[in-house]
Design an enzyme around this catalytic site. Sequence first.
Site: not given
Ligand code: GLN
Length: 466
Positions: A74, A149, A173
């Site tokens: 990532k 994400s 994410s």
């Molecule tokens: N969707 C969640 C957020 O936007 C989790 C994102 C993540 O785990 N990086 O905070």
Amino acid sequence: MKSQIKQLHQQLVNKDISCTALIQERLNALKANTNNTVNSLLDTLALDLAAKVDAKIANGDTIGLLEGIPFGIKDVYMVQGTYTTASSDLLKKYKSAYTATAIQKLLDAGAIPLVKENCDSFGHGSSSENTIFGAVKNANNPNLVGGGSSGGSAVNVAKDYTVFSIGGDTGGSVRQPAGYNNVYGLKPTYGRISRFGLMAYASSTDCVGPIAKSVEDIRIVLNVMSGKDGKDQTTYASTEISEESLSNSKDIKTVGYFKNFIESEAIDPKIKADFLATIEKIKAKGIEVKELDFFKSDILVSTYYTLAMAETASNLSRLDGSNYGNRIDDKNLKESYAVTRSENFSEETKRRIVGGNQVLSQGFSDEIYLKGLALRDSISENFENDFKEVDIILSPVTPGTPPKIGDSLKDPHAMYLSDAYTVGFSLGQLPTLTAPQGTETGVQITAARNNDELVLKFANFLKDTI
Ligand code: GLN
């Protein structure tokens, strides 16, 4: 699905394939892909490393299990000399000065990095649309989002462009895109893997998480990355999880699930029915199933977003153009900071910085931020009591199926609510895994802190049960 790592390892050792051919084939597939999973390809580095593996094999040297295995990263992990953009304009041209501990451990084991993967900018999002590289498209249906994400990472694994990918999970994410693309994704116990070199989003819940197509591959990669690291004071020493230990699920006697998750109005009726059918299959195997009480989804989501926004506002304050990134000069230093940040951060990231600074500011912090911290303690306490009664908590990964591309951008609040089932386990810092079974977006398997082994054990059991 069997371990792809072991299968490819055997093919390399038997000289059925060369490492160079394997790496070239995957690089070609990544280059041609139309799912927008790639921020940058590490082709020169990957091919150099592959040539070294081939030379070793030709020489009759033994190679380690991960040697020559292609993986994705990532684009929020530092890998020295590579672009690390966090899918943002601000860091579009930023090159890492050092390598993240978790990634270094994989490199030391001989795994070959192919790609820095598309994701929501700074981890902010649940759909991988908040990115300057174009929305990541779902592996099963390109009209739907890839999830977020870590969307690029999950899609690359699902499409076999990478054998495994390393995502980052702050509130879901890794687990949510794994669910949306039908692969395994683990968020280990907080602190099991060093966060050093993972760009900080919300430091109290950030976790390094592997995505792969089998439980065995998750186990292998988890073992390599785990361990205490002097560069991350929240890490702890853990014992290796053996393959044999995962085949014995006899110590799992009780499974719990949160009644209010399943009775919530927001859950898709098919996900609900499939989840309950999974519960029946588990009961049929002689496992006791208990219904558990938990906090309402909206409390979990608001607690998580209060704390995550506060932490990201604080973490991102260092990005003002003076040390890193795309500086835009203006009439004085203060204006330069302002214009650099307002031009280079996305709408979603700015929303979080503003929200985070608001909840931290005098006059608001007692009412909002400190309340969030207190709620987090109550959530952890609730988990502690639950794990006195059950070995595993099973839940759906998401209330709904992947949205169409474009929908989440129109309605950020709906996007936040789609994290309802993942964020609680993050606040509890628990080990939790998406298994691509049971419902259209998978099921989430959670155990008590430091019990990552039990999570994988149950996943192995589930794979043969449903
Ligand atoms: N969707 C969640 C957020 O936007 C989790 C994102 C993540 O785990 N990086 O905070």
